[in-house]
Design an enzyme around this catalytic site. Sequence first.
Site, mmCIF file in Angstrom:
data_model
loop_
_atom_site.group_PDB
_atom_site.id
_atom_site.type_symbol
_atom_site.label_atom_id
_atom_site.label_comp_id
_atom_site.label_asym_id
_atom_site.label_seq_id
_atom_site.Cartn_x
_atom_site.Cartn_y
_atom_site.Cartn_z
ATOM 1 C CB CYS A 118 -0.953 -0.017 1.183
ATOM 2 S SG CYS A 118 -1.900 -1.526 1.258
ATOM 3 C CG HIS A 258 -3.121 3.088 2.814
ATOM 4 N ND1 HIS A 258 -3.767 2.720 1.654
ATOM 5 C CD2 HIS A 258 -2.978 1.952 3.539
ATOM 6 C CE1 HIS A 258 -4.000 1.419 1.698
ATOM 7 N NE2 HIS A 258 -3.534 0.932 2.827
ATOM 8 C CG ASN A 288 -6.445 -1.284 1.952
ATOM 9 O OD1 ASN A 288 -5.871 -0.790 0.982
ATOM 10 N ND2 ASN A 288 -5.795 -1.796 2.979
#
Length: 336
Positions: A118, A258, A288
């Site tokens: 990520c 994020h 996500n």
Amino acid sequence: MTQNVKPIRIAGIGYGVPETVITNDDLTKLYDTSDEWIYTRTGIKERRVVSGNENAVDLGFAAAKMAVENSGINVEDINCVIAASSAPPQLYPALSCNVQSRLGIPNYVPSFDLTAACTGLIYALQVARGLIGAGIYKNILLVAADNNSRLVDWEDRSISILFGDGAGAMVVTEAEDGVDDILSLDVRADGSIGKYIYMNIPGNNCPLVEPCEQVDAKIHMSGRDVYKFVVTTLPKYIDKCIEDAGMVASDIDYLIPHQANQRIIEALQQRLEYPDEKVVSNIKYYGNTSAASIPIALVEGVQQGKIKLGSTAILCGFGAGMTWGAAVVRLREGIC
Ligand code: ACO
């Protein structure tokens, strides 16, 4: 550390997400869960997932096309493609090579992927900054595209609720006006806690030797360990990145983190003492999306008028590795 010789400009940004929406209520058809459990623990209401043969290359291509168009830089003038992906459809050819070909970027420009989960987009930005700063390439296309819906175990309710698919892209170039859009940027990793999030590649040894252990190709995550690590490490680290930019938190217009868990986003918000208007969160609608989450939040934030351009933002991410990174960037008018 060597000094950046040439400043860099963020010239264009873009994103691409699949059309198919899976809500929390839809997930109750798969296992014992509820919208209430998922939303209160994570802030997620729904996520986008690929359907049929659609994959991260399609999403990456859409994001890259939009970023290149927004940049005003011709496809023929792109000198390098770097893709950040930890959930591509194939290990090789690299996702970057597929996007290079789909976009019709000529001249056999170098194209490669990096894996920082990520944190991938921030890692890619650091690599591009080095390459442009050293005068090696002038115009670099960054693509962050992940297709985690193919890698989660859809029988594991603790992990499959979290992820969605998507892509973001950024075109960066040498800033000919001398104004550097990267005010600070730092990326980190701690491989000793890699076991917190991992995905194996299954396979067998040569039949003439001792067999290896059999493994599955699914994401494994210790959610609590990740959560604790992030809320103890990231806030202090962000303070340092702001200091490196020669700023204080109140000087920066937006936090674009994020999108992994709304509670983590709120912990960062509290640390920076930011009001809601300064914090960009779209986890509710996308879950996500790994490396794509920061650029999707950025582009959508601009499109929806939450982010005004001619501003500054702190981008920060964390993910498997464990990796983490942050950048204080200038968001010029016209990038989107
Ligand atoms: N629905 C209902 N109950 C559930 C679900 C679900 N979807 N999932 C788990 N539960 C149950 C568990 O079985 C457990 O029940 P028990 O107490 O009877 O055993 C209980 O809920 C608590 O489970 P925990 O996993 O301890 O729940 P927690 O409060 O820690 O929340 C979560 C889990 C949301 C995953 C949280 O730990 C988190 O967000 N962690 C961070 C994850 C993250 O940011 N990952 C980044 C990934 S980035 C990358 O690089 C891939």
